[in-house]
Design an enzyme around this catalytic site. Structure first.
Site, short mmCIF file in Angstrom:
data_model
loop_
_atom_site.label_atom_id
_atom_site.label_comp_id
_atom_site.label_asym_id
_atom_site.label_seq_id
_atom_site.Cartn_x
_atom_site.Cartn_y
_atom_site.Cartn_z
N THR A 169 45.94 46.82 34.74
CA THR A 169 45.15 47.85 34.28
C THR A 169 45.98 49.45 34.76
OG1 THR A 169 42.79 47.43 34.12
CG2 THR A 169 42.96 49.17 34.49
N ASP A 247 36.41 40.69 46.24
CA ASP A 247 34.86 40.43 46.14
C ASP A 247 33.39 42.04 46.57
OD1 ASP A 247 34.50 37.99 46.74
OD2 ASP A 247 35.12 38.34 48.86
N PHE A 347 21.06 45.24 14.10
CA PHE A 347 22.07 46.38 12.86
C PHE A 347 22.73 45.71 11.83
CE2 PHE A 347 23.50 50.29 14.47
CZ PHE A 347 22.89 50.80 15.77
N GLY A 348 22.79 43.99 11.91
CA GLY A 348 23.04 43.57 10.44
C GLY A 348 24.12 44.35 9.92
N GLU A 372 39.15 41.05 36.13
CA GLU A 372 38.77 40.57 37.73
C GLU A 372 38.03 39.69 37.90
OE1 GLU A 372 37.21 43.85 39.85
OE2 GLU A 372 37.95 45.48 38.75
N1 COS Z 1 37.53 36.77 51.15
C1 COS Z 1 38.24 36.44 51.91
N2 COS Z 1 38.66 34.90 52.22
C2 COS Z 1 38.40 34.43 51.25
C3 COS Z 1 38.09 34.69 50.26
C4 COS Z 1 36.98 35.72 49.97
N3 COS Z 1 36.81 36.36 49.00
N4 COS Z 1 38.20 33.87 49.26
C5 COS Z 1 39.20 32.96 49.67
N5 COS Z 1 39.48 32.88 50.98
C6 COS Z 1 40.32 32.34 52.37
C7 COS Z 1 39.71 31.06 52.03
O1 COS Z 1 38.65 30.81 53.44
C8 COS Z 1 41.16 30.19 52.00
O2 COS Z 1 41.52 30.56 53.54
P1 COS Z 1 41.39 29.05 54.47
O3 COS Z 1 42.58 28.69 54.49
O4 COS Z 1 41.58 30.01 55.97
O5 COS Z 1 39.94 28.20 55.12
C9 COS Z 1 42.01 30.55 51.04
O6 COS Z 1 41.52 31.58 51.40
C10 COS Z 1 42.43 30.25 50.35
O7 COS Z 1 41.14 29.71 49.14
P2 COS Z 1 41.07 28.69 48.57
O8 COS Z 1 41.35 27.28 48.80
O9 COS Z 1 39.49 28.74 47.47
O10 COS Z 1 41.37 29.26 47.41
P3 COS Z 1 41.97 29.07 45.49
O11 COS Z 1 43.58 28.98 45.17
O12 COS Z 1 41.33 27.52 45.75
O13 COS Z 1 41.55 29.74 44.88
C11 COS Z 1 39.86 31.62 43.48
C12 COS Z 1 40.20 30.87 44.54
C13 COS Z 1 39.82 30.25 42.54
C14 COS Z 1 38.04 31.71 43.69
C15 COS Z 1 41.17 32.53 43.42
O14 COS Z 1 41.81 31.68 42.98
C16 COS Z 1 40.33 33.31 42.36
O15 COS Z 1 39.44 34.57 42.84
N6 COS Z 1 40.65 33.78 41.42
C17 COS Z 1 40.42 34.52 40.55
C18 COS Z 1 41.47 35.73 40.89
C19 COS Z 1 41.15 37.85 39.83
O16 COS Z 1 39.79 37.04 39.86
N7 COS Z 1 41.86 37.69 39.06
C20 COS Z 1 41.78 38.83 38.18
C21 COS Z 1 42.53 39.66 38.22
S1 COS Z 1 42.81 40.60 39.31
S2 COS Z 1 41.92 42.23 37.47
#
Ligand code: COS
Length: 391
Positions: A169, A247, A347-348, A372
């Site tokens: 973006t 988050d 609105f059809g 996101e």
């Molecule tokens: N805050 C802080 N730490 C976090 C976290 C959060 N919200 N979420 C995960 N972590 C940490 C985990 O605790 C883990 O750490 P530890 O190994 O020390 O426990 C580490 O990060 C890896 O986490 P996880 O195993 O859950 O990672 P994954 O690769 O399975 O991915 C998702 C997790 C799917 C949630 C992540 O890849 C995601 O959010 N994907 C979407 C991304 C997105 O929004 N893209 C849009 C682009 S921006 S417009």
């Protein structure tokens, strides 16, 4: 049912806004009505970057809301961002995204930057209407962020960055971007990269289905050198910085979906009162008024989820807010899609025609289920937080 932490010391929340919050919301609505809505159709049609609207929003103080006061920002809490964001996106979500996306781009610096980094990168955002981007997604890494391929190799006091980013973006107009790159086999780090650094090549402005006023671009990084001072946090902190930033920003995106749904709902109510079939306004037909009743209920529920998630972030719930952030994003995005689709239905035939406003809103709404973090990723986060809570 997942309840808010019972041990919280606060006595609860109030749904009444302070006078300042009401004024901020009214100012944002007025801005949306007078400065955004008049450009909505044209920016959508021509896929035009709304530079003059961004400048006016900046002048009025409606941008960079969460930059702390010591760096020249208003330092508003997340909650207040909900009040501004809903109105801006009610005006037009494409223009609203262009105005609010600095929140995502600067999120890693606000959350994890040093004092000097904050002065260097945040203060100029307040002085001029400049934009910054969040460079996480890549052609082969969207939902699965950990698989990104961009690399940053340390050479003395510099990092050399190579890779490509997409769906970013405002990247076509940004002064700098926070980008994420691998600094080890699996670990990643976060860097501020000036977009005019040698080796950054803007690839294209992507032609989107909706939210067309927002520039969404791809860019390549070829042997881009940045100082070690541009690294946000420690080496290897990148993944957690990205997650924590998302988050914090997801409720802001979710409230944008509420703004779009609210706009579609208002159009549907007005049209249902006016359009007559079988000798009565269509609002009298149960098939229509039940749809309107569901829209109103689900929009209100979405708004409250956003407010709750923002409130939790402001209260410092940290990782415990992850679940609520995803509740808000998942529900508000899916609600906006449903509400706008039903508004077209009310609105059809006219709903399907570009001359009427709801067709654009339905296209715009779709993006909330994708950017996101898709609605599926939100469900994945929710399920993980339920079964394997980290907070
Ligand atoms: N805050 C802080 N730490 C976090 C976290 C959060 N919200 N979420 C995960 N972590 C940490 C985990 O605790 C883990 O750490 P530890 O190994 O020390 O426990 C580490 O990060 C890896 O986490 P996880 O195993 O859950 O990672 P994954 O690769 O399975 O991915 C998702 C997790 C799917 C949630 C992540 O890849 C995601 O959010 N994907 C979407 C991304 C997105 O929004 N893209 C849009 C682009 S921006 S417009």
């Amino acid at each position: 049912m997942v309840a808010i932490d019972e041990t919280a010391t606060t006595t609860g929340v109030s749904f009444s806004l302070t006078d300042e919050q009401k004024e901020l919301r009214a100012l944002s609505r007025e801005f949306a009505e007078k400065e955004i809505r008049p450009h909505e159709a044209e920016c959508d049609d021509k896929m035009r970057h709304p530079v003059e609207v961004i400048e006016k929003a900046h002048d009025l103080g409606l941008m960079n809301l969460h930059v702390p006061e010591e760096y020249g920002g208003p330092g508003l809490p997340s909650f207040d961002g909900m009040l501004v964001g809903e109105e801006l996106y009610w005006g037009c979500s494409g223009i609203g995204t262009s105005i609010t996306a600095n929140g995502l781009g600067s999120g890693p610096v606000i959350g994890f930057g040093s004092d000097e980094q904050k002065r260097t990168w945040l203060t100029p955002l307040l002085e001029q209407p400049i934009l910054c981007s969040f460079g996480l997604s890549e052609p082969g890494a969207g939902s699965d962020v950990a698989s990104l391929k961009t690399t940053a190799v340390r050479e003395g006091d510099e990092y050399v960055i190579n890779g490509s980013k997409t769906f970013i973006t405002n990247a076509g107009y940004a002064a700098w971007a926070t980008i994420f790159a691998k600094t080890g086999k699996t670990e990643m780090s976060c860097f501020v990269v000036p977009m005019d650094a040698p080796g950054v090549t803007l690839e294209k402005h992507l032609d989107k289905m909706g939210q067309r006023a927002t520039d969404t671009s791809a860019f390549a990084l070829q042997d881009v050198r940045v100082s070690v001072e541009n690294r946000i946090g420690e080496e290897g902190d990148g993944f957690k910085i990205a997650m924590a930033t998302l988050d914090a920003t997801r409720p802001g995106t979710a409230i944008g979906a509420v703004g779009v749904a609210q706009a579609a709902y208002e159009h549907a109510v007005a049209y249902a009162k006016e359009r007559v079939t079988f000798d009565v306004p269509i609002a009298m037909h149960q098939g229509v008024n039940f749809m309107i009743a569901d829209m109103a209920t689900e929009i209100e529920a979405s708004r409250l989820l956003c407010w709750q998630a923002a409130w939790m972030l402001d209260q410092g719930y940290g990782r415990k807010a992850t679940l609520y952030s995803s509740f808000a994003k998942r529900f508000a995005a899916d609600t906006a899609m449903k509400v706008t689709t039903d508004a077209v239905q009310v609105f059809g035939g006219y709903g399907y025609i570009k001359e009427y406003p709801v067709e654009k809103l339905m296209r715009d709404a779709k993006l909330f289920q994708i950017y996101e973090g898709t609605s599926q990723i939100q469900r994945l986060v929710i399920a993980r937080e339920i079964f394997m809570p980290k907070g």
